[in-house]
Every structure is written in structure tokens, then in C-alpha cells.
Design a protein around this motif. Structure first.
Motif, PDB file in Angstrom:
ATOM      1  N   THR A 183      -0.628  12.938  -3.858  1.00  0.00           N
ATOM      2  CA  THR A 183      -1.418  12.925  -5.095  1.00  0.00           C
ATOM      3  C   THR A 183      -1.624  11.522  -5.635  1.00  0.00           C
ATOM      4  N   TYR A 184      -1.369  10.525  -4.807  1.00  0.00           N
ATOM      5  CA  TYR A 184      -1.333   9.189  -5.384  1.00  0.00           C
ATOM      6  C   TYR A 184      -1.640   8.160  -4.311  1.00  0.00           C
ATOM      7  N   GLU A 185      -2.410   7.132  -4.671  1.00  0.00           N
ATOM      8  CA  GLU A 185      -2.709   6.060  -3.737  1.00  0.00           C
ATOM      9  C   GLU A 185      -2.835   4.770  -4.532  1.00  0.00           C
ATOM     10  N   ASP A 186      -2.244   3.721  -4.056  1.00  0.00           N
ATOM     11  CA  ASP A 186      -2.289   2.461  -4.810  1.00  0.00           C
ATOM     12  C   ASP A 186      -2.167   1.288  -3.845  1.00  0.00           C
ATOM     13  N   ILE A 187      -2.872   0.231  -4.190  1.00  0.00           N
ATOM     14  CA  ILE A 187      -2.715  -1.040  -3.471  1.00  0.00           C
ATOM     15  C   ILE A 187      -2.361  -2.081  -4.534  1.00  0.00           C
ATOM     16  N   TYR A 215       0.859  -1.188   0.000  1.00  0.00           N
ATOM     17  CA  TYR A 215       0.000   0.000   0.000  1.00  0.00           C
ATOM     18  C   TYR A 215       0.888   1.228   0.000  1.00  0.00           C
ATOM     19  N   LEU A 216       0.571   2.171  -0.907  1.00  0.00           N
ATOM     20  CA  LEU A 216       1.342   3.419  -0.978  1.00  0.00           C
ATOM     21  C   LEU A 216       0.378   4.583  -0.955  1.00  0.00           C
ATOM     22  N   ARG A 217       0.664   5.522  -0.059  1.00  0.00           N
ATOM     23  CA  ARG A 217      -0.171   6.727   0.028  1.00  0.00           C
ATOM     24  C   ARG A 217       0.757   7.939  -0.048  1.00  0.00           C
ATOM     25  N   ALA A 218       0.509   8.759  -1.108  1.00  0.00           N
ATOM     26  CA  ALA A 218       1.262  10.001  -1.281  1.00  0.00           C
ATOM     27  C   ALA A 218       0.251  11.121  -1.472  1.00  0.00           C
TER      28      ALA A 218
END
Lengths: 275, 1040
Positions: free
Chosen positions: B228-232, B223-226
Motif C-alpha cells: 500500500t505504499y511506495e516512496d523514493i 526506494y521502498l515498495r510495499a
């Protein structure tokens, strides 16, 4: 005169030779139970000569005489009611050769009979070691007439097998005292309770009327049934007056802490007067 | 007191008094054959001789922990004198005699303490200590210097205690004598060789193929949370065995990007058994070579081993050293072999070479404690093949990256010799209607053991070359060149050329015994439009518990056809230290051009609770004016690994969380296993010891599993925690690889439980847990007693060998009877056996058994069968009749032609099942008693000279007729070698004769055997003939 010299020589030889010509065994006490029926001791030949080692099991336990001297008692005959583990204990190997500076395990295994009643069972592994004689090669050359004395060293160890829940405890049956020269001899009579031997310490504190400990003696005890233990207190330097001899019995032994059955400490004291 | 001449060898005949040296010398030859009396000399007045009251003693010189030697000592007026040369030779103290100059000198090697005994000036010097001596402190003979016993302790710290009753001298010392070091070295060597010896498997479990089986599953979630960006991202992999080959497939799903079906690799691979021309067939995702930075989807066939080669070839190392020195051979700092330099001064080892760096170390030890170390590097690059081996690979498919061009590759490599491997091939690239056909040439040459060249040329794609040198003194250097060509089919990036020079050196100095390292690199990179040149000097040093690394870089850059100009000059300083169980690494980057700090960073990390790891990172970029921090926390639980990281900067923050783990299905042992590492593509092993109660070698349902300690000799995976199961499991093993393990036979709960085989070798199965069942039997024992009949009475006999043979005649166990004549033999599996005595031993002892062997059977019973009472009774052979008792599989026939006076003896040794043959020996002519006869014996030749053998046969005949005779065997040597060597050579001669007599049936009590070294010459040692005469044995027969 000749006989005296020979006896003296033999005495010296007998006294000295074992010091450097025997194998050692550790630990000296082994505890098995129905979950861990096997264990081992280490045999260590610290000498430069090979040793022959053999093991046998005998039923025995420590007893004391009226003076408090403790010896191991090996009954001549058994009734069958004794907690005797010797018949179903096996050593592996039970006879072997230990080469110079070699160390090896001697494994013990208990094969108790089925339906063995709950309780603790005892045996004394007796390990006999003697300097081995060498392999005959046919190339041995006698240097005239030779004679050699072989010493046999017997090490008596302790082994307990615990079947099911076991417990131990101790009762101080009595304390007696008598003056002997410049010493005060205290005899402590103990009786074991529960279904297992009491292995622990007996601590004597000799306290004066102001509460300060003047003498303290700690002795290790192993009470299988009953035991009398002797404590000698040097009276030199003690002023006449009222004293209290306090005995504490506990199971806090550090030589085999995981295997010693624990019991509540017992303390008993007697008042004494030194004239 | 009468005085004699100073330092002189004096030999007297009997009690004869001699007045000059000439007479002494002339007498040396004449008296030798008769006896060996001599006198002692001391004092300083010339031309006067005296014979003192003296007593020659044979004394046992004992050194605790080391052993003993019998030496000749002298007692003069109650004072004991011990031979310095003999004792120092026994203690391996280097000693040089110069009796003509009245001096003895030497060295306590290791301590590097020299000593000098100056008999003329009456002085002994040991190191810095000088001790004056008097004439009564020493005696000089023709062969040795005898010192007063107490002097050994007072001067050399060799305390000698004399026991007059036993005629024993016990020596104790605090010195680290060479003999002690040699003994300790032998012990250590024996242990190390035992440890490094390869585990030889007793049981081999081959590869086990299935149509469909196994099953391993890897999983991960990221899981990545930035801002402007989020992805699993979910990733899953499965591994199993299909149609006898391994299948692995991976899939990735992203919440932001969905599924990219072009990036879901899978592969099925069939691996044939070893030594097949076709070793592997693979379909699916394949790696490419020859300069492509991309994998492909396609098909491959090859004979390349699936497990990377580990060993290369054997190499014979031959070197020279002084004769008699010991040489230990270490490979990569592990002792693997040992030898003694022969008389020609050469020695050799056969060394297995491994891929990578082989550090070959020879440690040489002299007889007096001298030491020497030789070291060399042998580099075996992975590109090299053993001589005459070849490898081919054919593959074709579609490149995964770029524009999905098609690629076909064929390559062949061949090991031309132990130093050269060459290869060639072709690569065909197709993009729509354009083809690029690129021939390929490769080579790998070991120019020298420590200088390796490798090269590769692919037309229109790339060319590479590398030359590398590495020496044992931790110096390495190399050159590297890469060239990238442009072509019309595939764009391979903007790099055009790389040049690299590198050099590394361990400086010949150190700080607090910590070494200093220096590395230099110079790299030039040429791109499509520009170029750069970077040089750096890298130094590492250790002090005060810190590790400091300095890296100074200078960079130049410029256009492709223009000049260079300097672009940066900076130093990176990194310090690593440990404090409070945490590692701290501060780092600074200093710009030398501007004289300022560009960048600073501090990281701190430590493990928590054994399973967790925390890292904190702070940094500041002074040039761009921003700073930040990162916290990373990793934690392992049995079923997953979790990692959390937080990046914080003034204008940016991000958070990452990942989990990964694996599941495995142990179909044979049952149950699902889990782990926090990845498993797909690897193998597992489950070791199941069980009590084979019925002895059928199969694990029947009623037979219980056991627990045992398993030792693994070499493992590329790791042990899996077995939990409550009484199993040993290993995971993450290389598939198709050899897995070798050994069971500790003493680790079972019951000491009579013994594994049928102790060591196993298993070929691992891919993507599967392989179950290895280890049968354990209940061992039995046999015991008995050996008796000897003496004077019609049975007596228990110690020291007799007893062995147990199985039905095929193989010795299973053997032992020697104890002092009470009993024996016990353990560890015998149920079965039929026979107990037998060693007939060769009995033959030498002159004993015959009542029965050569006793048969018995051990049954499979719960606590192990015990057979007792297997006794032997031995009887003495009559001394008047010569008989031979030989093993029942060997026969010695003695033929004596009747007409001949001198016996001719032919010995035939063969294997036969015929019964024993015994024959009486004919009477032979007797030899005179008390006659001393000299026989030269050349140790370089086998056996004994014919004349000596014939003479001995006559001696044998005499001794067998008369048991009261005694044969004296005295071994001698010339003075060619050292004291110890001469003594050993004389013993060797003596033993040959003694062995001969024993083999002929002579009783040991009819033999007196002694060895005198070079102390009793009968001829001059300065001539070849004289030395031959002195290398002899003296035989005489006397009445007891």
C-alpha cells in the motif's frame, strides 16, 4: 710430523668454522629490468658474532669444461662487447656491519647508460662476509699472546638486467655417451638462442625397449652461451639391450618462477645399446 | 688412596698439612693476604687429609646463544671438575647451598623440577630421578661444590664438552633454562618497547584555514515498495570550508512526502587553535544535553575540545617486590615500560591513563625464572576532567522536535582533582509565556580505581545516578537510577523512574579452555500508569566450535500503585556456528509458563567475492501463527554501496533498494574522488613524496613525484586505494585531529633517495583533502681509511669510531672502521660536513690523529655525491710522557702544586674552545713491587676513596715510567648476596679502579683485572667490620 698435525688442525678448523660463523643471503638470483631497476636481497646473520659484509660486482657466467664440470668464469679482461652489467650496478650499502642475529636488506640498483641496446645483461654480486673485529675501547685486556683466524666467506650470486624485450631458447647441439666403469656417462651439449640466458631444467629419462623409464635424472641448468652438462647413469641392474636416452629441456623452475624467461620445451633422444 | 674427612672446608697454607678444623679456621684469616692455595677433600674416613694432584684452571664456560663466563675449574688426575654454584648462577638456576648439612638444592623454575644434591648420602635427585654418586664425582671447597664435568650432562641434561686446547667448555641442553627465558624475554621486551614507542614527529603540519575550499558530497537513494505504499527518498549532503570553519548541510526529498524544511540540518562551526578560552563557535543544528531527547537549531560557544579527549592524566603506580626482580608494565595488554626493583624493594611507574577502561598489568620476573602477575583496572569515565581543567558550554536555540520550544543552556565542569569532577549550570525552557528554569548539578567521582559514581540532577526535568564497579578478574557490578520529573512546559514522555541492578562474572571454570560468562540484570521501570520488573540471567559458553547464549527472562507487571503479577517467563536460546564460510544462527524462544516454543528463527549469512554480503532469514511466530523470510544482499563497488532486501510474509511483502556513496574534490591534487562510504564532516590527507632535486624544500613543477610506503601509527579513518597515482591517501579521518605517519626510508625505488623527515604530524582540515608534500633528497656518502703509524709504517686500523658532523656540529652519521681500516657513511643529504674521530676513544688507546677533522662537501647530484679518500693517520703517544688528549670541546686541566710531595689532583671539566692542554706528570714516589694492598670500596658511594686514588696516582706514575710493569686489580666482595650478585659487585669494584687507571692514561696492556666474588675473604663475613674489609680491591704492581 708437527707440520702434519698443524696442517690437520688448520684443515679441521677451516672446515668447521665457516659452518657456524657466516651470514646467509637470499635469494641467490636477482632479476631487474628497465621498469624495476632496484631490488634487494636479505642478509641474515644467524651467528652470535657480528659480521662484516661487503659487496662488489663482477662480470661472469657459468661455463663447462670437456668433462661437463660447470664453473663460473670471470674473464680477466673484457672487450666491451660483453653484456656486462657490473659497471652500472650499485649495492646499498656496499659495506656494512651485520650484528649478531640481525637481518637487513641489501638493495641493488641498476643505473644503465642511456641508449643501452636491448638485451639481457649479467653480473655476479660477490658478497664477502667475515667475522668483525670489535670496537677498540681501550679496555681490552690481552690474555697473554693471542692469535685468531678470521674466515672470509664469499657468496657469488647471480644478477640479470633485462632491457627491452628479451627472449631465450635452447638448441641441443649434441649428445655423446661413453661407458665408465659401471656407469654410463652422457654429455649434453647445449647452445642458447635469443638474447637472454636460458635458465631451466635438463631432464634425462633412460627408457628401455618396452617404454618403461629405468632411470630419471633432473638437473638445473643455466646456459649463458654454451654449456656441456654431464649425466651419470648407474648401469647396475640394467639388462643388456636397446635403450633410449631422452633429454627434455624446459624452463619450469620453481625456485624463481616469476622471473624465469619461458621457452618451449626441447626434447631430443638417442638410442643406446648396453651390451 | 688416603682419605680425608667428609664434607669439610679445608684451606691450607701452601702445601702445609693441617690436622684439625680449628687450625683450619684460624688460618683462614692469616693466609688471605698472601695467596690462595687450598686442598681438595673427598672420601669418607675422618681425621685424615690429603692433598691430591690438582690443577687450577681458568676455563671459559660457553653456552651457545647465551654467552660465556670464565670459571675456575679443577683437574684432578685428568678429570675436570666444574663449579656448580658459579655455573648455575650464570644459568640463573635457583640454587641454595647448605654445606653444613652437605646439601645443595634448587629448582629449574618454569619446568618446576627440583633437585637435591646430598653429598653425605652420595645421591643426586632431579625430579623423580635419583642418581647415586661416588666420592670421585665431586669436590667441595669453601665457596662451591665442583662436580665432575660429565655429571652435568648425565644428571642435569647440561651436556658439557671440554676443549682442552682452548680451555673452553661448551654446554648444550634441551632444558628451557631460566637464563634462556630471561634472554628471550629481553629480546621480546626490546621489540615490544620499540613497537609501542610513540612515533615522534620530525615535522609538524599545522591547521590550514581557507575562506572557501574543499568540498565533499554524500548522496543516497532509498526506494521502498510495499503493498500500500511506495516512496523514493533522495538525501544529499555537502561539506566544505567557509570562512575558516567547516560547513555541513543535508537535504532530504521524499516522493511521498515532499520536503520537510524543518528537518534539513546544517551547521557551520569555527574551531580555534588549541588552548584558547574559546575553542568552538557553532551555528545551526546542535545536540542538546541534560535530558532532552532532541536537537535544536541555534548558536553555541564552548571551550570543549573538538576532538574527544583521549588521555586523562598520568598516574604514579608504586608497588613493592623483592629487590632485583624485573617488572614489566603493560597498559591494555601492551608493554609500555620496564624497571628493576631497587634495593629498598620498591618500584614505581608513571602511567598515562586513557578514558575508558585501563587494564594495568605488572609482570614480575625473579632472577631464577620466578614469575608473578598483578593486574588492576582503572576506570576513567568520559565525564571526568583532568585536575584543574574546566569546560563551559553556552547554547541557545529552538528545539527541533516537540512544539519548537526555545531552550537556553549554560553548563560548566571543573576537574577538582584526579578523582572528582563537578559541574553545574542552568537550563531555561520557554514555551510562549511559560518559563522553566532548571538548575543543573553534575558530578563524577572515582571512589576507588575500579569504583566510579556519576550523577546528574536537573530540577523539574530529571535526576540520574550510576555506581559501577569493575575488577581485573572480569567481575563487574553496578546500580543505576533514573528519575523523570513532570513539568508544565515540556512533556517528556510517560517514563517516571528506572532502577537497575547488573552484575557480570567470568565463571572460574571453562569448557575446552573456553571461558563461561554469567550476567544478571534486574530492571524496574515505572511509567505514568503502570510499572514492570524484568530480571534476566544471561550465560554464554563456547564448545565444539559453537557459541551458545542462554537468556532467561522473567517479567512482572502491575498498576502504578498495585501489586506485581508475573507476565512472562521465557528463555531465548541462540547458537552461532560457522560452516562453509557462512555463519548460521538458529534461535528459539521458549515460554516456560505454557511449556511451548513461542518463536523460532534461523539466519545464515556469508560474504561473497570479498565485496558482497548475503543474508537469509527465516522465522516463525508460533503464538500469532505467521511466518516469513527476508533476503538481504549488500554489495560494495568502488563508488557506491548497494543494499537490496525482500521481506515476504503470507499477507505482506515489501522490497527495499538503497544506494549510497560520496564524492570528494581534491582541489590541491586535482581530480574527483569517489567512495562507497559517507565523507561529509570528515577529513582527508594526500601524501605526496617528491624528489627535491635542487634542495629548496619546495615541490617545483619539474620535480617528480615518488612512491613510498607510508606507515600510519594510529588512524581513525582508512587508506584510500590510490589507483595508478603514486600517492598515499587517507579518508574518513576525524577533522581537526592529529594524523601521524612515517615513511619507510627504504621503500623508494632508488636506495639513495631519502626523505628529509621520516615522521610527520598533520592537523587535519575539515571537509577537505590536505596535501602533505614530503621532500626527498638524493643522499651522498663519504668513505676513507684510518691508518696507524707503527714502526714508521702505516697500518690499517680496525675498530676506530668515525663520525660525520654537519655545519652546526651535530653528528649525522657514525660508524666504526672495518677490519681493513676503511669506513663508509651513507644517508647524508647534500651539504657541508666534517669527518672526525672519537677523541675519547683515541685517548684511551693512546693515539693521536694527524688532524682532528676533515671537511668535505656533498653536492646535489643525480645519483648521490660520493666523497672518498677522507683518511686519518694516527700516531701512538710515547709511553714515557703522560699526555691527555681530550675532545676539542672538553678540556681537563691537571694542576700539580710543585712543593707537595704527594700530588694533589684537581680535575675540572668544562666546555671551552681553548686548545688542548697537555702537561707532563711529575715523578711520584714509587711503591714496592709485589706488595698486595687492600682497599675497601663502598659501591654505594660514587668514585673511589681518596686513599685509593692517591695510591693509584702513584701506580700511574710508576707505570708511565716503566712500561714493563703490570698493575693487578683484584675485585672482591663479601658473601651477602647470591653468587652472581657477589661476582657482579666484585667486578664493579674492579672496573672502577680499572676505569680510573685508563682515564689516567694507563695502557690496557699494563693492567690485569680480575674479579673473585666472595671467594677470597680476608675477614669474617659474620661481622660488619669483616664485611667492609671483604668488600675491597687488592692492588699490586709486579714486573711483567
Amino acid at each position: 710430523m708437527r707440520g702434519s698435525i698443524s696442517f690437520l688442525t688448520l684443515f679441521i678448523v677451516c672446515g668447521l668454522c665457516p659452518l657456524y660463523s657466516q651470514a646467509s643471503f637470499a635469494p641467490v638470483a636477482l632479476y631487474l629490468d628497465n621498469a624495476h631497476r632496484s631490488g634487494y636481497i636479505l642478509a641474515d646473520n644467524g651467528t652470535e658474532k657480528a659480521q662484516e659484509v661487503s659487496i662488489e660486482f663482477v662480470f661472469g657466467y657459468p661455463v663447462s669444461d670437456s668433462t661437463g664440470k660447470v664453473t663460473i668464469f670471470f674473464p680477466d679482461s673484457l672487450t666491451g662487447a660483453e653484456p656486462n652489467a657490473a659497471p652500472w650496478l650499485f649495492a646499498y650499502p656496499r659495506k656494512f656491519r651485520l650484528e649478531p642475529y640481525q637481518r637487513r636488506k641489501i638493495r641493488f640498483i641498476a643505473r644503465p647508460p642511456q641508449n643501452l641496446p636491448v638485451g639481457e645483461y649479467w653480473a655476479r654480486p660477490i658478497i664477502t662476509s667475515t667475522e668483525t673485529r670489535k670496537l677498540l675501547t681501550g679496555g681490552d685486556q690481552p690474555r697473554g699472546i693471542e692469535a685468531k683466524v678470521y674466515f672470509q666467506i664469499r657468496s657469488v650470486l647471480a644478477l640479470s638486467y633485462r632491457n627491452g624485450p628479451v627472449s631465450t631458447g635452447i638448441i641441443i647441439q649434441g649428445i655423446s655417451a661413453k661407458a665408465q666403469g659401471d656407469s654410463l656417462v652422457l654429455l649434453l651439449d647445449m647452445e642458447r638462442t635469443g638474447n637472454a640466458a636460458y635458465i631451466g631444467n635438463a631432464i634425462l629419462r633412460f627408457v628401455d625397449s618396452s617404454g618403461s623409464v629405468k632411470r630419471s635424472i633432473t638437473k638445473q641448468i643455466a646456459v649463458y652461451y654454451t654449456l656441456r652438462k654431464r649425466f651419470d647413469i648407474d648401469l647396475a641392474g640394467l639388462t643388456p639391450g636397446e635403450y633410449v636416452a631422452e633429454f627434455e629441456l624446459n624452463t619450469m623452475r620453481d625456485d624463481s618462477p616469476g622471473n624465469i624467461l619461458q621457452a618451449a620445451p626441447v626434447i631430443k633422444s638417442v638410442a643406446l645399446t648396453i651390451p | 688412596m688416603r682419605l680425608v674427612r667428609n664434607v669439610l672446608v679445608v684451606i691450607l697454607f701452601g702445601n702445609t698439612f693441617l690436622g684439625n678444623a680449628e687450625a683450619t679456621r684460624s688460618l683462614e684469616i692469616g693466609l688471605i693476604t698472601r695467596s690462595w692455595p687450598f686442598t681438595l677433600e673427598r672420601n669418607s674416613q675422618p681425621d685424615q687429609f690429603v692433598e691430591f694432584d690438582r690443577e687450577e684452571l681458568l676455563v671459559r664456560f660457553i653456552v651457545p646463544q647465551l654467552g660465556w663466563i670464565d670459571v675456575t675449574a679443577y683437574r684432578v688426575n685428568g678429570v675436570l671438575y666444574l663449579p656448580l654454584g658459579e655455573i648455575f648462577s650464570f644459568l640463573k638456576i635457583k640454587t641454595e647451598f647448605a654445606l653444613h648439612a652437605s646439601k645443595v638444592s634448587g629448582t629449574f623454575a618454569g619446568e618446576n623440577v627440583r633437585f637435591l644434591i646430598d653429598l653425605k648420602d652420595r645421591r643426586i635427585t632431579v625430579g623423580e630421578t635419583v642418581r647415586e654418586i661416588t666420592p670421585s664425582d665431586f669436590i667441595v671447597t669453601s665457596t662451591d661444590v665442583y662436580l665432575r664435568r660429565q655429571l652435568f650432562g648425565e644428571v642435569f641434561d647440561l651436556e658439557c664438552t671440554f676443549d682442552e686446547l682452548d680451555l673452553e667448555v661448551v654446554m648444550t641442553t634441551s632444558r628451557a633454562l631460566p637464563a634462556f627465558r630471561i634472554m628471550e624475554r629481553k629480546k621480546r621486551r626490546a621489540q615490544m618497547l620499540k613497537r609501542s614507542a610513540p612515533l615522534v614527529p620530525q615535522y609538524l603540519a599545522p591547521r590550514d584555514r581557507v575562506w572557501l575550499g574543499g568540498g565533499m558530497l554524500d548522496w543516497s537513494v532509498n526506494y521502498l515498495r510495499a503493498p500500500t505504499y511506495e516512496d523514493i527518498v533522495f538525501t544529499g549532503g555537502i561539506g566544505g570550508e567557509v570562512a575558516g570553519g567547516d560547513l555541513s548541510a543535508f537535504a532530504t526529498i521524499s516522493s511521498a512526502f515532499g520536503v520537510d524544511w524543518n528537518r534539513q540540518p546544517w551547521r557551520w562551526r569555527y574551531v580555534a587553535d588549541s588552548d584558547m578560552p574559546l575553542r568552538q563557535v557553532a551555528i545551526g543544528y546542535l545536540a542538546t544535553s541534560l535530558g532532552f531527547y532532541s536537537g535544536m537549531q541555534g548558536v553555541m560557544i564552548t571551550n570543549v575540545p573538538e576532538v574527544p579527549r583521549k588521555s586523562f592524566e598520568t598516574y604514579t603506580l608504586t608497588d613493592v617486590a623483592r629487590a632485583g626482580w624485573e617488572v614489566e608494565l603493560y597498559m591494555n595488554h601492551q608493554l609500555i615500560d620496564y624497571t628493576v626493583v631497587d634495593s629498598t624493594g620498591t618500584f614505581s611507574f608513571t602511567i598515562p591513563l586513557w578514558y575508558g577502561t585501563n587494564t594495568v598489568t605488572q609482570k614480575l620476573y625473579g632472577p631464577n625464572g620466578e614469575e608473578e602477575i598483578r593486574e588492576q583496572y582503572i576506570e576513567i569515565p568520559s565525564a571526568q576532567l583532568p585536575t584543574n581543567e574546566y569546560e563551559y558550554t553556552i547554547k541557545a536555540g529552538i528545539l527541533s522536535q516537540f512544539d519548537r520550544e526555545r531552550l537556553g543552556q549554560v553548563s560548566v565542569r571543573w576537574g577538582m582533582g584526579p578523582r572528582v569532577t563537578v559541574g553545574s549550570g542552568v537550563s531555561i525552557l520557554n514555551d510562549q509565556d511559560r518559563y522553566l528554569v532548571s538548575p543543573v548539578l553534575t558530578t563524577s567521582v572515582r571512589v576507588m580505581d575500579d569504583l566510579v559514581f556519576s550523577g546528574e540532577y536537573v530540577r523539574d526535568i530529571s535526576a540520574r545516578g550510576k555506581l559501577r564497579f569493575a575488577s581485573a578478574s572480569q567481575f563487574y557490578a553496578g546500580l543505576e537510577y533514573n528519575r523523570y520529573f513532570r513539568n508544565d512546559v515540556l512533556y517528556l514522555g510517560i517514563r517516571r523512574e528506572d532502577k537497575r541492578v547488573f552484575l557480570g562474572y567470568r565463571l572460574p571454570t571453562s569448557i575446552s579452555r573456553n571461558p563461561l560468562y554469567l550476567n544478571l540484570n534486574l530492571n524496574e521501570y515505572t511509567y505514568e500508569f503502570n510499572k514492570s520488573l524484568v530480571g534476566d540471567v544471561n550465560t554464554q559458553l563456547y564448545f565444539l566450535g559453537l557459541r551458545a547464549q542462554f537468556q532467561t527472562q522473567v517479567g512482572w507487571s502491575g498498576p502504578i500503585s498495585g501489586e506485581y503479577h508475573r507476565s512472562f517467563f521465557q528463555t531465548i536460546l541462540t547458537v552461532t556456528t560457522r560452516w562453509m564460510n557462512a555463519w548460521f544462527r538458529p534461535q528459539l524462544v521458549i515460554d516456560h509458563q505454557r511449556g511451548e516454543v513461542l518463536y523460532a528463527r534461523l539466519s545464515a549469512e556469508r560474504y561473497l567475492f570479498d565485496r558482497a554480503y548475503l543474508q537469509l532469514l527465516l522465522f516463525k511466530d508460533f503464538r500469532h501463527g505467521y511466518s516469513g523470510m527476508r533476503i538481504t544482499f549488500r554489495m560494495d563497488v568502488p563508488f557506491a554501496e548497494s543494499q537490496t532486501s525482500l521481506d515476504v510474509q503470507p499477507s505482506y511483502a515489501s522490497f527495499r533498494q538503497s544506494f549510497r556513496g560520496a564524492l570528494g574534490f581534491d582541489t590541491e591534487s586535482g581530480g574527483i574522488l569517489y567512495d562507497n562510504r559517507n565523507w561529509v564532516g570528515s577529513s582527508g590527507i594526500t601524501i605526496v613524496p617528491y624528489l627535491d632535486e635542487n634542495g629548496n624544500g619546495k615541490h617545483d613543477p619539474s620535480e617528480r613525484q615518488l612512491k613510498s610506503r607510508v606507515d600510519v601509527s594510529r588512524i581513525n579513518g582508512r587508506r584510500y586505494p590510490s589507483g595508478s597515482l603514486e600517492l598515499s591517501r587517507f579518508v574518513q579521518l576525524n577533522p581537526y585531529d592529529e594524523f601521524t605517519f612515517a615513511l619507510d626510508p627504504n621503500s623508494f625505488a632508488d636506495p639513495v633517495w631519502k626523505p628529509k623527515y621520516i615522521s610527520y604530524q598533520v592537523i587535519t582540515d575539515p571537509n577537505r583533502f590536505k596535501r602533505v608534500e614530503v621532500p626527498v633528497y638524493v643522499s651522498g656518502e663519504v668513505s676513507g681509511t684510518v691508518y696507524v703509524v707503527r714502526h714508521n709504517r702505516r697500518e690499517r686500523q680496525y675498530g676506530i669510531k668515525v663520525r660525520v658532523l654537519d655545519e652546526s656540529g651535530v653528528t649525522r652519521e657514525e660508524n666504526v672502521t672495518f677490519s681493513d681500516g676503511s669506513y663508509v657513511l651513507y644517508n647524508l643529504p647534500p651539504g657541508k660536513y666534517s669527518a672526525a674521530l672519537d677523541t675519547l676513544q683515541l685517548n684511551r688507546l693512546g693515539l693521536v690523529p694527524d688532524s682532528l677533522q676533515h671537511r668535505f662537501e656533498l653536492r646535489p647530484v643525480k645519483n648521490g655525491d660520493v666523497v672518498s679518500g677522507v683518511d686519518f693517520v694516527l700516531r701512538s703517544i710515547s709511553p714515557r710522557v703522560a699526555e691527555r688528549v681530550v675532545p676539542d670541546t672538553t678540556i681537563i686541566i691537571t694542576r700539580i702544586p710543585a712543593p707537595e710531595l704527594e700530588p694533589r689532583v684537581d680535575t675540572l671539566i668544562g666546555v671551552t674552545s681553548e686548545p688542548l692542554v697537555t702537561q707532563p706528570v711529575l715523578e711520584l714516589p714509587a711503591i714496592p713491587l709485589n706488595e698486595v694492598v687492600h682497599f675497601p670500596v663502598d659501591l654505594r658511594r660514587d668514585g673511589l676513596p681518596d686513599t685509593l686514588r692517591k695510591y693509584l696516582d702513584r701506580v700511574v706514575a710508576m707505570l708511565k715510567k716503566d712500561a714493563d710493569l703490570l698493575v693487578k686489580i683484584h675485585g672482591h666482595s663479601d658473601n651477602f648476596g647470591t653468587f652472581q650478585q657477589n661476582q657482579e659487585r666484585s667486578e664493579a669494584r674492579m672496573k672502577r679502579v680499572k676505569e680510573y687507571l685508563l682515564d689516567k692514561g694507563v695502557r690496557v696492556w699494563n693492567i690485569e683485572a680480575r674479579a673473585f666474588g666472595s671467594r677470597r675473604p680476608i675477614a669474617s663475613n659474620t661481622t660488619a667490620t669483616g664485611r667492609i674489609l671483604n668488600n675491597r680491591v687488592d692492588i699490586s704492581v709486579v714486573r711483567k
